[in-house]
Design a protein around this motif. Structure first.
Motif, PDB file in Angstrom:
ATOM      1  N   ASP A 170      23.876 -14.344  38.872  1.00  0.00           N
ATOM      2  CA  ASP A 170      23.788 -14.767  37.656  1.00  0.00           C
ATOM      3  C   ASP A 170      24.982 -14.146  36.979  1.00  0.00           C
ATOM      4  N   VAL A 171      25.497 -15.011  35.950  1.00  0.00           N
ATOM      5  CA  VAL A 171      26.546 -14.606  35.071  1.00  0.00           C
ATOM      6  C   VAL A 171      26.128 -14.681  33.596  1.00  0.00           C
ATOM      7  N   ALA A 172      26.393 -13.554  32.691  1.00  0.00           N
ATOM      8  CA  ALA A 172      26.206 -13.559  31.462  1.00  0.00           C
ATOM      9  C   ALA A 172      27.332 -12.866  30.679  1.00  0.00           C
ATOM     10  N   ARG A 173      27.619 -13.519  29.528  1.00  0.00           N
ATOM     11  CA  ARG A 173      28.851 -12.977  28.753  1.00  0.00           C
ATOM     12  C   ARG A 173      28.541 -12.554  27.343  1.00  0.00           C
ATOM     13  N   THR A 174      28.835 -11.473  27.045  1.00  0.00           N
ATOM     14  CA  THR A 174      28.508 -11.238  25.558  1.00  0.00           C
ATOM     15  C   THR A 174      29.207 -10.320  24.966  1.00  0.00           C
ATOM     16  N   ARG A 175      29.705 -10.133  23.585  1.00  0.00           N
ATOM     17  CA  ARG A 175      30.538  -9.378  22.847  1.00  0.00           C
ATOM     18  C   ARG A 175      30.063  -7.822  22.783  1.00  0.00           C
ATOM     19  N   ASP A 176      30.910  -6.953  23.140  1.00  0.00           N
ATOM     20  CA  ASP A 176      30.425  -5.665  23.070  1.00  0.00           C
ATOM     21  C   ASP A 176      31.779  -4.905  22.579  1.00  0.00           C
ATOM     22  N   PRO A 177      32.458  -5.072  21.694  1.00  0.00           N
ATOM     23  CA  PRO A 177      33.689  -4.501  21.425  1.00  0.00           C
ATOM     24  C   PRO A 177      33.677  -2.904  21.257  1.00  0.00           C
ATOM     25  N   GLY A 178      32.456  -2.541  21.269  1.00  0.00           N
ATOM     26  CA  GLY A 178      32.277  -0.770  21.063  1.00  0.00           C
ATOM     27  C   GLY A 178      32.066  -0.214  22.258  1.00  0.00           C
ATOM     28  N   TRP A 179      31.728  -1.233  23.380  1.00  0.00           N
ATOM     29  CA  TRP A 179      31.488  -0.806  24.818  1.00  0.00           C
ATOM     30  C   TRP A 179      30.313  -0.035  24.683  1.00  0.00           C
ATOM     31  N   THR A 180      29.114  -0.282  24.088  1.00  0.00           N
ATOM     32  CA  THR A 180      28.058   0.277  23.872  1.00  0.00           C
ATOM     33  C   THR A 180      27.198   0.381  25.180  1.00  0.00           C
ATOM     34  N   VAL A 181      27.277  -0.860  25.996  1.00  0.00           N
ATOM     35  CA  VAL A 181      26.802  -0.563  27.448  1.00  0.00           C
ATOM     36  C   VAL A 181      27.314   0.581  28.271  1.00  0.00           C
ATOM     37  N   TYR A 182      28.703   0.617  28.136  1.00  0.00           N
ATOM     38  CA  TYR A 182      29.242   1.483  29.102  1.00  0.00           C
ATOM     39  C   TYR A 182      28.939   3.082  28.361  1.00  0.00           C
ATOM     40  N   LEU A 183      29.085   3.232  27.180  1.00  0.00           N
ATOM     41  CA  LEU A 183      29.202   4.460  26.557  1.00  0.00           C
ATOM     42  C   LEU A 183      27.481   4.885  26.480  1.00  0.00           C
ATOM     43  N   GLN A 184      26.515   4.116  26.333  1.00  0.00           N
ATOM     44  CA  GLN A 184      25.455   4.473  25.899  1.00  0.00           C
ATOM     45  C   GLN A 184      24.374   4.190  27.034  1.00  0.00           C
ATOM     46  N   MET A 185      24.507   2.849  27.627  1.00  0.00           N
ATOM     47  CA  MET A 185      23.499   2.640  28.619  1.00  0.00           C
ATOM     48  C   MET A 185      23.885   3.257  30.240  1.00  0.00           C
ATOM     49  N   LEU A 186      25.095   3.165  30.395  1.00  0.00           N
ATOM     50  CA  LEU A 186      25.628   3.452  31.775  1.00  0.00           C
ATOM     51  C   LEU A 186      25.680   4.898  31.838  1.00  0.00           C
ATOM     52  N   PHE A 187      26.510   5.427  30.794  1.00  0.00           N
ATOM     53  CA  PHE A 187      26.888   6.949  30.673  1.00  0.00           C
ATOM     54  C   PHE A 187      25.773   7.935  30.808  1.00  0.00           C
ATOM     55  N   CYS A 203      37.885 -10.769  42.847  1.00  0.00           N
ATOM     56  CA  CYS A 203      38.581 -12.061  42.491  1.00  0.00           C
ATOM     57  C   CYS A 203      38.444 -12.300  40.747  1.00  0.00           C
ATOM     58  N   LEU A 204      37.724 -11.273  39.955  1.00  0.00           N
ATOM     59  CA  LEU A 204      37.857 -11.371  38.573  1.00  0.00           C
ATOM     60  C   LEU A 204      38.907 -10.487  37.973  1.00  0.00           C
ATOM     61  N   ARG A 205      39.383  -9.603  38.826  1.00  0.00           N
ATOM     62  CA  ARG A 205      40.441  -8.731  38.262  1.00  0.00           C
ATOM     63  C   ARG A 205      41.791  -9.321  37.743  1.00  0.00           C
ATOM     64  N   PRO A 206      42.263 -10.419  38.292  1.00  0.00           N
ATOM     65  CA  PRO A 206      43.243 -11.264  37.906  1.00  0.00           C
ATOM     66  C   PRO A 206      43.112 -11.829  36.648  1.00  0.00           C
ATOM     67  N   LEU A 207      41.965 -12.012  35.908  1.00  0.00           N
ATOM     68  CA  LEU A 207      41.451 -12.512  34.906  1.00  0.00           C
ATOM     69  C   LEU A 207      41.492 -11.458  33.744  1.00  0.00           C
ATOM     70  N   GLY A 208      41.600 -10.197  34.151  1.00  0.00           N
ATOM     71  CA  GLY A 208      41.797  -9.284  33.256  1.00  0.00           C
ATOM     72  C   GLY A 208      40.302  -8.416  33.156  1.00  0.00           C
ATOM     73  N   LEU A 209      39.421  -8.758  33.931  1.00  0.00           N
ATOM     74  CA  LEU A 209      37.910  -8.297  34.136  1.00  0.00           C
ATOM     75  C   LEU A 209      38.085  -6.907  34.680  1.00  0.00           C
ATOM     76  N   LEU A 210      37.718  -5.831  34.216  1.00  0.00           N
ATOM     77  CA  LEU A 210      37.664  -4.519  34.613  1.00  0.00           C
ATOM     78  C   LEU A 210      36.220  -4.154  34.704  1.00  0.00           C
ATOM     79  N   GLY A 211      35.886  -3.745  36.092  1.00  0.00           N
ATOM     80  CA  GLY A 211      34.811  -3.096  36.490  1.00  0.00           C
ATOM     81  C   GLY A 211      34.534  -1.955  35.906  1.00  0.00           C
ATOM     82  N   VAL A 212      33.291  -1.410  35.357  1.00  0.00           N
ATOM     83  CA  VAL A 212      32.999  -0.070  34.905  1.00  0.00           C
ATOM     84  C   VAL A 212      31.807   0.542  35.317  1.00  0.00           C
TER      85      VAL A 212
END
Length: 262
Positions: free
Chosen positions: A130-147, A83-92
């Motif tokens: 719960d929904v939380a929104r934050t700026r992460d232009p470097g994708w640090t959560v993806y590249l450092q926390m999840l990777f 349902c969020l994909r049409p808004l451009g939100l991409l699951g990683v």
């Protein structure tokens, strides 16, 4: 609107999911990450991180997801991402620990919580998400926390490389010269790594400055080893104990094919 001008809700990368388990300072965690996003990360068009937190109904005693609840949780996660994909939100990917499944998505900065929260509430089912929104232009959560850690990632690469050798009929238990490569930010770091690797029996060191991108020092070296899964995992662990970020990165290994006709 014509079909050719219709917006695409597909991810701009080919999905490639990987699951793994790890221990953290707060206890055990399970992670699922879409490795397909790695070549594009970070995307300047998607600088905002969205975190959806699904408190589990019946987590295991260690805080992880119980198999009896998997279907329900993943059904909700799938509905939310769709349902969020049409808004451009991409699951990683997602992470589970301490009784909560956290789902991570990146989206354009123009998307607001007022747009997202009603959709989440409409598709959260029996879960109070719960929904939380934050700026992460470097994708640090993806590249450092999840990777995956460098070793976990290299083990995955080892499986692929050994599988290719096996498919070509390679005699994996026959020792041969295995070439390795690493890159370093500073020449001094490359020199120190060379000394430690030499003590481990590696030879044939060649160090040169290369643009990859920016100026880096590339260190090539080799050692005679067998190339079965277990051996290469152990070899790469040795190397990674020496070659570690931020001063250095290990770029993998290669070798000649050894078959009965060799």
């Amino acid at each position: 609107m014509s079909a050719t001008n219709a917006p695409s809700f597909a991810k701009p990368w080919r999905e490639s999911f990987e699951d793994y388990f790890r221990w953290s300072t707060v206890g055990p965690q399970t992670v699922e990450i879409d490795l397909g996003a790695k070549p594009l990360a970070p995307m300047a068009s998607h600088p905002v991180l969205w975190r959806l937190a699904l408190p589990l109904k019946n987590p295991m005693s260690n805080g992880l997801l119980d198999s009896d609840e998997e279907d329900a949780v993943f059904a909700v996660q799938g509905a939310l991402e769709a349902c969020l994909r049409p808004l451009g939100l991409l699951g990683v990917g997602h992470l589970v620990h301490q009784g909560v499944q956290y789902v991570y998505l990146y989206g354009p900065k123009s998307i607001t919580a007022r747009q997202v929260r009603p959709l989440v509430q409409a598709h959260q089912g029996a879960y109070d998400v719960d929904v939380a929104r934050t700026r992460d232009p470097g994708w640090t959560v993806y590249l450092q926390m999840l990777f995956p850690s460098p070793l976990q990632w290299q083990v995955r690469m080892n499986r692929q490389r050994v599988a290719l050798l096996r498919a070509e009929g390679d005699l994996l238990d026959v020792a041969r010269k295995v070439e390795h490569r690493a890159h370093f930010t500073w020449e001094r770091a490359a020199e120190e790594a060379e000394g430690r690797l030499r003590d481990l029996g590696f030879q044939g060191f060649r160090c040169q400055i290369v643009p990859v991108p920016g100026l880096m020092w590339r260190l090539d070296f080799h050692r005679v080893d067998t190339v079965d899964d277990a051996r290469m995992d152990a070899v790469c662990e040795e190397i990674l104990d020496v070659v570690t970020p931020p001063w250095g990165t290990y770029d993998g290994w290669g070798c000649l094919l050894m078959t009965e006709d060799f």
